[in-house]
Design a protein around this motif. Structure first.
Motif, short mmCIF file in Angstrom:
data_model
loop_
_atom_site.label_atom_id
_atom_site.label_comp_id
_atom_site.label_asym_id
_atom_site.label_seq_id
_atom_site.Cartn_x
_atom_site.Cartn_y
_atom_site.Cartn_z
N GLN A 1 -4.34 14.48 -0.79
CA GLN A 1 -3.29 14.44 0.25
C GLN A 1 -3.13 13.03 0.80
O GLN A 1 -2.01 12.59 1.04
N LYS A 2 -4.22 12.32 0.97
CA LYS A 2 -4.14 10.92 1.41
C LYS A 2 -3.42 10.07 0.38
O LYS A 2 -2.60 9.20 0.73
N TRP A 3 -3.72 10.30 -0.89
CA TRP A 3 -3.05 9.55 -1.96
C TRP A 3 -1.55 9.86 -1.97
O TRP A 3 -0.73 8.95 -2.12
N ILE A 4 -1.20 11.12 -1.81
CA ILE A 4 0.22 11.52 -1.81
C ILE A 4 0.95 10.83 -0.66
O ILE A 4 2.06 10.32 -0.83
N LEU A 5 0.32 10.78 0.51
CA LEU A 5 0.93 10.09 1.66
C LEU A 5 1.06 8.59 1.39
O LEU A 5 2.05 7.96 1.81
N ALA A 6 0.09 8.01 0.71
CA ALA A 6 0.16 6.58 0.36
C ALA A 6 1.33 6.31 -0.59
O ALA A 6 2.04 5.30 -0.45
N VAL A 7 1.56 7.22 -1.53
CA VAL A 7 2.68 7.05 -2.46
C VAL A 7 4.01 7.26 -1.72
O VAL A 7 4.98 6.53 -1.97
N GLU A 8 4.05 8.20 -0.80
CA GLU A 8 5.26 8.38 0.01
C GLU A 8 5.58 7.10 0.78
O GLU A 8 6.74 6.69 0.90
N LYS A 9 4.54 6.46 1.31
CA LYS A 9 4.72 5.20 2.05
C LYS A 9 5.28 4.11 1.12
O LYS A 9 6.15 3.33 1.51
N LEU A 10 4.79 4.06 -0.14
CA LEU A 10 5.33 3.11 -1.10
C LEU A 10 6.83 3.36 -1.30
O LEU A 10 7.63 2.43 -1.41
N GLY A 11 7.20 4.65 -1.36
CA GLY A 11 8.62 4.99 -1.49
C GLY A 11 9.43 4.54 -0.28
O GLY A 11 10.53 4.00 -0.44
N LYS A 12 8.90 4.74 0.92
CA LYS A 12 9.59 4.31 2.15
C LYS A 12 9.81 2.79 2.14
O LYS A 12 10.81 2.30 2.64
N GLN A 13 8.85 2.07 1.58
CA GLN A 13 8.93 0.61 1.53
C GLN A 13 9.71 0.12 0.31
O GLN A 13 9.90 -1.07 0.11
#
Length: 192
Positions: A178-190
């Motif tokens: 779940q932490k990794w998924i949130l990190a990838v979502e953040k990459l998408g936001k950026q």
């Protein structure tokens, strides 16, 4: 508005790679980017470059559609697992069949040099490992990254190409994933 294509190279729709693609798409879309996807496993094509570059094999409609998305995009996000140090076979076949002379690069006549036909695009490789990323780099020399980043994307003019590793997958807990998924979502936001 940034135009992003997510290229998913994992053949299993229940994989962490698919969760990463969904998360990246969510983050990028929420940031205002326009996002399209290519799910390689859903494409109907022969992954075998049967004649190499000696004779052109006609591209199937799914490959032509995928190429239009790649040409359209400013930023390519490649999501895949590392298997046996490399890319999944279907992903390698996709690259073999699509990143062709006249499409992605063009050899110069009577020269060993080539024109990079995908200049102006950027990319990010998001990959999963069953070993620490430092081990994959130090012991094995990160062959999948060398193949995709250096020998394909940069060869065709895509630059910069960033890489994010996630692992060790096989022993990971749901909370870690779940932490990794949130990190990838953040990459998408950026839009990275």
């Amino acid at each position: 508005m940034k135009k992003i294509v997510i290229i998913n190279g994992h053949p299993n729709k229940e994989s962490l790679s698919f969760a990463f693609a969904k998360a990246y798409n969510k983050g990028a879309t929420n940031s205002g980017a326009e996002v399209k996807e290519i799910i390689i496993a859903d494409l109907n094509f022969n992954p075998n470059l049967q004649f190499g570059y000696q004779k052109r094999t006609e591209l199937e409609p799914d490959l032509l559609n995928a190429w239009e998305k790649i040409k359209w995009a400013d930023h390519l996000v490649w999501i895949h697992p590392v298997w046996w140090g490399g890319l999944p076979a279907i992903m390698k076949g996709f690259i073999d069949r699509l990143f062709l002379p006249g499409f992605a690069f063009q050899y110069k006549e009577n020269s060993i040099l080539w024109d990079k036909l995908l200049k102006g695009k950027t990319a990010h490789i998001i990959t999963t490992l069953d070993q620490p990323s430092w081990y994959y780099w130090l012991i094995y020399g990160r062959p999948s990254v060398n193949q995709l980043k250096k020998s394909t994307l940069e060869f065709c003019g895509i630059n910069p190409v960033k890489v994010s590793y996630f692992g060790i997958i096989k022993n990971s807990k749901d909370t870690t994933r779940q932490k990794w998924i949130l990190a990838v979502e953040k990459l998408g936001k950026q839009n990275k």
